[in-house]
Design an enzyme around this catalytic site. Structure first.
Site, mmCIF file in Angstrom:
data_model
loop_
_atom_site.group_PDB
_atom_site.id
_atom_site.type_symbol
_atom_site.label_atom_id
_atom_site.label_comp_id
_atom_site.label_asym_id
_atom_site.label_seq_id
_atom_site.Cartn_x
_atom_site.Cartn_y
_atom_site.Cartn_z
ATOM 1 N N GLU A 17 -5.084 1.038 -2.624
ATOM 2 C CA GLU A 17 -5.369 -0.175 -3.392
ATOM 3 C C GLU A 17 -4.059 -0.917 -3.640
ATOM 4 O O GLU A 17 -3.411 -0.765 -4.676
ATOM 5 C CB GLU A 17 -6.061 0.174 -4.714
ATOM 6 C CG GLU A 17 -6.578 -1.047 -5.439
ATOM 7 C CD GLU A 17 -7.389 -0.711 -6.681
ATOM 8 O OE1 GLU A 17 -7.754 -1.651 -7.395
ATOM 9 O OE2 GLU A 17 -7.655 0.482 -6.924
ATOM 10 N N LYS A 46 -12.022 19.934 -14.066
ATOM 11 C CA LYS A 46 -12.415 18.916 -13.084
ATOM 12 C C LYS A 46 -13.832 18.406 -13.279
ATOM 13 O O LYS A 46 -14.532 18.096 -12.322
ATOM 14 C CB LYS A 46 -12.221 19.453 -11.658
ATOM 15 C CG LYS A 46 -10.783 19.855 -11.382
ATOM 16 C CD LYS A 46 -10.621 20.682 -10.138
ATOM 17 C CE LYS A 46 -9.186 21.167 -10.009
ATOM 18 N NZ LYS A 46 -9.011 22.142 -8.932
ATOM 19 N N HIS A 96 -6.467 -9.734 -5.873
ATOM 20 C CA HIS A 96 -6.949 -8.793 -4.863
ATOM 21 C C HIS A 96 -7.039 -9.451 -3.487
ATOM 22 O O HIS A 96 -6.577 -8.897 -2.490
ATOM 23 C CB HIS A 96 -8.315 -8.231 -5.282
ATOM 24 C CG HIS A 96 -8.222 -7.001 -6.125
ATOM 25 N ND1 HIS A 96 -8.366 -5.742 -5.616
ATOM 26 C CD2 HIS A 96 -7.964 -6.845 -7.447
ATOM 27 C CE1 HIS A 96 -8.225 -4.852 -6.579
ATOM 28 N NE2 HIS A 96 -7.992 -5.493 -7.705
#
Length: 353
Positions: free
Chosen positions: A37, A168, A339
């Protein structure tokens, strides 16, 4: 040394520097983020710039640390399970001695329990030096469980892992009791920085934090969380420093607090489940070793101090990205524009940072 490269196949960049103070470290350091990203790099970079314009930077306070492993034993009935729990409480020193005998660094610092019908769930809590402590805690718990089965009447083996750890998985218990490093990061952003760097106001960020992070998460049924994207920064940081990336599940559980103070912005992130280490599995990889050294986490210090330093740097990185994103979301179109612009430049080979 190159700053921008691929880390185990994932693009990585150093951003910052981030200014940090507090009860663990006073430093100004760049931070590595491995991510696909690409807008995350400049976003965290903007938060880092803000940290350098605050008097004390990001004040990171290590509140607590403990790695946990829960075991399950089956009792004849609930009364026997309760008797076993009371036995454990009154023999804590004996259990601590067993742990000291199996590890140079693990220390048993607490034991909690939950009884459901005839089942006893025991949550052991350890400090584990510079290791994140998964294996260390499991090894110690295995020996403790063996001892309990041998010395406590009326109980039998259930499991070495009972999901009351909780490892987790999103849970309320870790947010309440903590797992890993519990770190609070705080930043007082001057009014001129809020308007000049973040292009917004303190009032707008405060309002968005209430409406989005708190109310929106409540409506969505979030568990012990009120944040925009802790997981983004944690995953990038964990991959770059050789951490078990699956621990972002509980790591991303945390809260954001925002207040307007005479036009300035008080902004804080509380992360009760930062599971990081500077030794252990994955830390011997060349790129990880290089990154940890650059972060100042390869220095000869007291056991545990390098891991604590890494934890507060991780927490400060989270604050940088969280603040930058919330600021962007106060302005219509800013997030999507960033973005589209940055990711198109990245895919065409241009520098998106």
């Amino acid at each position: 040394m190159t700053d921008n490269h691929a880390t185990a196949g994932v693009p990585m960049r150093w951003v910052g520097p981030v200014r940090i103070s507090g009860n663990v470290a006073t430093t100004e350091t760049t931070v590595p983020l491995a991510t696909y990203e690409s807008p995350l790099w400049p976003s965290v970079g903007r938060g880092a710039k803000v940290s350098r314009q605050a008097e004390h930077g990001i004040v990171a306070t290590l509140v607590d640390e403990r790695m946990t492993r829960s075991v399950l034993v089956e009792a004849n009935d609930a009364a026997t399970a309760l008797a076993a729990a009371r036995h454990i409480e009154t023999h804590l020193e004996e259990l601590q001695a067993i742990v000291r005998g199996c590890s140079r660094y693990a220390q048993l610092v607490g034991v909690r329990h939950e009884i459901n019908a005839n089942l006893l769930f025991v949550r052991f809590e350890f400090t584990t030096g510079d290791a994140s402590g998964h294996n260390m805690a499991t090894l110690a718990s295995d020996l403790l469980l063996e001892h309990l089965l041998r010395t406590v009447p009326g109980i039998s083996y259930g499991s070495i892992s009972a999901n009351y750890c909780t490892d987790k998985k999103a849970s309320a218990v870790n947010g309440i009791l903590g797992r890993g490093k519990n770190v609070v990061t705080e930043l007082l952003v001057p009014h001129k920085t809020v308007t000049g760097v973040l292009h917004t106001t303190a009032a707008k960020i405060v309002q968005l934090n209430i409406r989005k992070n708190m109310l929106g998460t409540l409506l969505a049924g979030g568990v012990r969380s009120a944040n925009a994207h802790f997981a983004n920064m944690l995953l990038g940081f964990y991959l770059a420093t050789g951490q078990d990336a699956a621990n972002i599940v509980e790591g991303s559980q945390g809260t954001v607090t925002a207040e307007e103070r005479d036009g300035d912005l008080y902004f804080a992130c509380t992360l009760p489940n930062l599971i990081v280490g500077t030794v252990g599995n994955g830390k011997g990889l060349a790129f990880v070793d290089t990154n940890l050294a650059r972060l100042g986490c390869r220095i000869d210090r007291e056991p545990g101090d390098n891991a604590r330093r890494l934890a507060v740097i991780a927490a400060a990185t989270v604050l940088c990205g969280e603040l930058s994103l919330l600021a962007a979301q106060t302005n219509p179109g800013e997030l999507m524009h960033a973005h589209v612009h940055l990711e198109r430049h990245t895919t065409t080979g241009k520098d998106g940072a």
